[in-house]
Design a protein around this motif. Structure first.
Motif, PDB file in Angstrom:
ATOM      1  N   MET A 392       0.833  -1.203   0.000  1.00  0.00           N
ATOM      2  CA  MET A 392       0.000   0.000   0.000  1.00  0.00           C
ATOM      3  C   MET A 392       0.870   1.258   0.000  1.00  0.00           C
ATOM      4  SD  MET A 392      -2.856   0.902   2.805  1.00  0.00           S
ATOM      5  CE  MET A 392      -1.607   1.309   4.006  1.00  0.00           C
ATOM      6  N   PHE A 393       1.904   1.269   0.838  1.00  0.00           N
ATOM      7  CA  PHE A 393       2.802   2.424   0.857  1.00  0.00           C
ATOM      8  C   PHE A 393       3.567   2.537  -0.463  1.00  0.00           C
ATOM      9  CE2 PHE A 393       2.417   2.607   5.568  1.00  0.00           C
ATOM     10  CZ  PHE A 393       2.163   3.962   5.672  1.00  0.00           C
ATOM     11  N   ALA A 396       1.306   3.997  -2.926  1.00  0.00           N
ATOM     12  CA  ALA A 396       1.057   5.409  -2.598  1.00  0.00           C
ATOM     13  C   ALA A 396       2.222   6.259  -3.100  1.00  0.00           C
ATOM     14  CB  ALA A 396       0.877   5.567  -1.087  1.00  0.00           C
ATOM     15  N   VAL A 397       3.438   5.761  -2.930  1.00  0.00           N
ATOM     16  CA  VAL A 397       4.615   6.484  -3.435  1.00  0.00           C
ATOM     17  C   VAL A 397       4.517   6.628  -4.953  1.00  0.00           C
ATOM     18  CG1 VAL A 397       7.115   6.338  -3.795  1.00  0.00           C
ATOM     19  CG2 VAL A 397       6.155   5.813  -1.540  1.00  0.00           C
ATOM     20  N   LEU A 400       1.888   9.220  -5.967  1.00  0.00           N
ATOM     21  CA  LEU A 400       2.346  10.592  -5.741  1.00  0.00           C
ATOM     22  C   LEU A 400       3.458  10.985  -6.714  1.00  0.00           C
ATOM     23  CD1 LEU A 400       2.496  10.577  -1.816  1.00  0.00           C
ATOM     24  CD2 LEU A 400       0.746  11.657  -3.244  1.00  0.00           C
TER      25      LEU A 400
ATOM     26  N   HIS B  31      -7.284   3.562   3.522  1.00  0.00           N
ATOM     27  CA  HIS B  31      -5.900   3.176   3.852  1.00  0.00           C
ATOM     28  C   HIS B  31      -4.930   3.805   2.859  1.00  0.00           C
ATOM     29  CE1 HIS B  31      -6.710   0.674   7.211  1.00  0.00           C
ATOM     30  NE2 HIS B  31      -7.396  -0.246   6.539  1.00  0.00           N
ATOM     31  N   ALA B  32      -5.292   3.776   1.582  1.00  0.00           N
ATOM     32  CA  ALA B  32      -4.402   4.337   0.564  1.00  0.00           C
ATOM     33  C   ALA B  32      -4.242   5.843   0.755  1.00  0.00           C
ATOM     34  CB  ALA B  32      -4.938   4.021  -0.835  1.00  0.00           C
ATOM     35  N   ALA B  35      -1.925   6.456   3.553  1.00  0.00           N
ATOM     36  CA  ALA B  35      -0.536   6.229   3.137  1.00  0.00           C
ATOM     37  C   ALA B  35      -0.010   7.453   2.396  1.00  0.00           C
ATOM     38  CB  ALA B  35      -0.449   4.980   2.256  1.00  0.00           C
ATOM     39  N   ARG B  36      -0.816   7.988   1.481  1.00  0.00           N
ATOM     40  CA  ARG B  36      -0.367   9.176   0.741  1.00  0.00           C
ATOM     41  C   ARG B  36      -0.154  10.358   1.685  1.00  0.00           C
ATOM     42  NH1 ARG B  36      -4.375   7.248  -2.813  1.00  0.00           N
ATOM     43  NH2 ARG B  36      -5.854   8.864  -2.196  1.00  0.00           N
ATOM     44  N   ILE B  38       0.547  10.299   4.900  1.00  0.00           N
ATOM     45  CA  ILE B  38       1.753  10.104   5.723  1.00  0.00           C
ATOM     46  C   ILE B  38       2.997  10.474   4.915  1.00  0.00           C
ATOM     47  CG2 ILE B  38       3.225   8.323   6.758  1.00  0.00           C
ATOM     48  CD1 ILE B  38       0.587   6.938   7.656  1.00  0.00           C
TER      49      ILE B  38
END
Lengths: 538, 66
Positions: A392-393, A396-397, A400, B31-32, B35-36, B38
């Motif tokens: 998920m992280f 997300a990276v 972005l 959740h996504a 995450a963004r 954070i």
């Protein structure tokens, strides 16, 4: 008749066919100064370096040349500099594909491009792509050239080591050949026999680390495509050929394609040409004409031996440490092992340095291996997230990164190999606070134009005292070494890379082109003390 | 140095905005988004030592509660 040393893989180049050695007919085992086991890039580089430094060396390989398959592909600037010192870089540069630009995609979107933007004033490019057999062939060509000039290097093909018996002052090897077994002895044994190192196993030494639960398919394809000479990497590609994918150019119209397949796969099925072609077709589109050149499925580990020196046995390359391929840190770090070991072993064999100097090989290259394992593990965790929250992280990276530049600094498709700086090495002498950090003790010397040539081509025979804009004697005698002076005047590059805020500089430079110590004035006693320290005499 | 003393200029408004930002999202979407968020805040803070302290604090506080 039974083949006593059967080939385990096909060869790309037969370089050193088996020839019977007089050692096989000797009544007692013949003792050699140094024996290298393994004819891969690291074994060849080690033998070449030792031979060029005048150390008689015998290389044993259970094959007769370079194995087939592209395998190690990206060779970094530092590797090319080392190969240049060894007389092997010119054909590598001619044959290899130079590249600087990379593109990173997520799904069907270009996230960003990067340019390795090589700094001007260096002889070598940031990277070349060259298939491993060619890299090995060019090292072998340099060995042949060195032999012609008298370098005491002997290569023995189809000589398989079946047993190793270590002793306090030597090592005995049982070697199998097509003519049967024989024994030889070595003062020093250098194990460059690869990730599965039979020598490491025979000595019962551990090789601990992390196994990554993922399979990668390499499909080298031959095609006349007009893709640019860039590194293209996809996370979760839209063409669904894998969880990630890589496209990278090789010489001879060959392209490296790499697909991440996941953990639970049917290996044999995935290697069927039709299945591979389906993945490649989806990636390249229906109109691209290509042939499959070489395919392989690999998994990987990140691990290393606890120590690289075990008495008279020294481990180098994949035998000592293994990383994932992301970042091109495998062969590149192994060549740095060879670079670090060659001069030290030569000084020990010549009786100039105590054998404790070899402990610094262990310390410095363990440090290098840890750096590589750390970088490679982080890249792997980004490319193949281990948990749902990690994925998920990661995504997300990637989301972005498309619009926010800060996120691009976190995207990790491999942090490309950079040379190791031996900070805190016991061999390091005094530093000077006003000089640039990049040339602090332990650093590999950055290249710079010097006259019509290059700085690095003046470094690497032995220790050198580099003076920039300062006076000093033409050579310094210290601890059995004659250290010649290389006297230069400041140029813009030398000033930026070596002087910083200082008006002049004195650098003591090791035979592997790493900085040992530096001062802003010449002091004979200080140079002598730093030389002693750099050869382990302190 | 991580600030753990009250530092929000408008605590109630900021908290309400955080909850409202998640409105209409399913759990995976929330959740996504977290995450963004954070990652964006991490970049704003920047300092690795401060981030390390914040992560340690979050982990330890959560562990005590569990």
């Amino acid at each position: 008749m039974k083949d006593l040393v059967p080939e385990r893989y096909a060869l790309a180049f037969r370089l050193y066919p088996y020839a019977r050695s007089p050692d096989q007919d000797a009544t007692a085992p013949v003792r050699h100064k140094a024996i290298v086991v393994g004819g891969g890039p690291i074994g060849l580089a080690t033998a070449l370096d030792l031979g060029r430094r005048g150390v008689p060396v015998v290389l044993l390989d259970d094959h007769e040349g370079a194995g087939l398959g592209s395998r190690a592909l990206c060779f970094a600037k530092r590797t090319l500099e080392i190969c240049d010192r060894l007389g092997a870089a010119a054909p590598m540069l001619d044959k290899g594909v130079q590249w600087n630009l990379g593109k990173v995609f997520h799904d069907d979107r270009l996230l960003y491009e990067f340019n390795l933007l090589p700094e001007g004033g260096h002889a070598m490019p940031a990277f070349i792509n060259l298939q491993q057999p060619w890299f090995e062939k060019f090292l072998h060509d340099a060995i042949t050239a060195a032999q012609a000039e008298g370098a005491p290097i002997e290569l023995r093909g189809r000589n398989r080591v079946d047993a190793v018996i270590p002793a306090a002052d030597h090592v005995t090897l049982e070697v199998m050949t097509p003519d049967g077994p024989y024994r030889i002895e070595a003062d020093w044994l250098i194990a460059c026999d690869g990730a599965r190192s039979p020598l490491r196993n025979m000595l019962g030494l551990g090789f601990d680390g992390r196994v990554f639960e993922d399979n990668f398919l390499i499909a080298d394809v031959k095609m006349k495509a007009d893709f640019p000479t860039e590194r293209w990497f996809w996370f979760e590609p839209h063409f669904k050929s894998g969880d990630s994918a890589l496209l990278h150019k090789q010489p001879d119209d060959i392209w490296r394609i790499d697909f991440q397949l996941g953990w639970n796969i049917d290996r044999a099925k995935e290697l069927e040409p039709a299945r591979i072609r389906a993945r490649v077709d989806a990636m390249l589109g229906p109109d691209v004409d290509y042939e499959l050149d070489w395919c392989s499925i690999y998994t990987f580990q990140c691990r290393r031996m606890a120590q690289f020196r075990h008495g008279r046995v020294l481990f180098a390359g994949d035998a000592a440490h293994q990383v994932s391929p992301f970042g091109a840190r495998g062969a590149n770090s192994g060549v740095q092992d060879a670079d670090n070991l060659g001069w030290k072993l030569a000084l020990v064999v010549q009786g100039i340095a105590p054998d404790s100097l070899l402990d610094s090989y262990d310390a410095e290259r363990v440090h290098g291996a840890d750096e590589n394992i750390l970088n490679s593990t982080r890249a792997t965790d980004f490319i193949t997230p281990k948990t749902p929250v990690s994925k998920m992280f990661r995504n997300a990276v990637l989301t972005l990164a498309e619009t926010l530049p800060f996120a691009r600094t976190i995207v990790n498709s491999g942090r490309l190999s950079v040379p190791c700086t031996y900070d805190r090495s016991a061999l390091n002498g005094p530093d000077h606070p006003e000089m640039p950090a990049r040339t602090r003790p332990g650093s590999p010397c950055p290249d710079a134009p010097v006259g019509q040539g290059w700085l690095l081509s003046h470094l690497g025979q032995g220790f050198i005292l580099l003076t920039i804009g300062l006076d000093a004697p033409e050579s310094v005698m210290a601890h059995g070494l004659t250290v010649p002076r290389l006297a230069l005047e400041a140029t813009p590059e030398l000033a930026a890379r070596y002087l910083g805020g200082a008006k002049g500089a004195v650098y003591l430079i090791r035979p592997d082109q790493h900085v040992a110590a530096r001062w802003d004035h010449y002091d004979a006693d200080a140079v002598a003390a730093a030389t002693a320290r750099a050869i382990g005499k302190e | 140095m991580l600030i753990t003393t009250p530092n929000l200029t408008r605590p109630d408004e900021s908290y309400a905005r955080l909850i409202a930002t998640h409105e209409g999202l399913d759990e995976a979407g929330s959740h996504a988004l977290n995450a963004r968020l954070i990652l964006i805040l991490m970049n704003h803070i920047g300092d690795d030592a401060v981030l390390a302290e914040a992560m340690r604090l979050a982990r330890e506080t959560g562990t005590e509660a569990a």
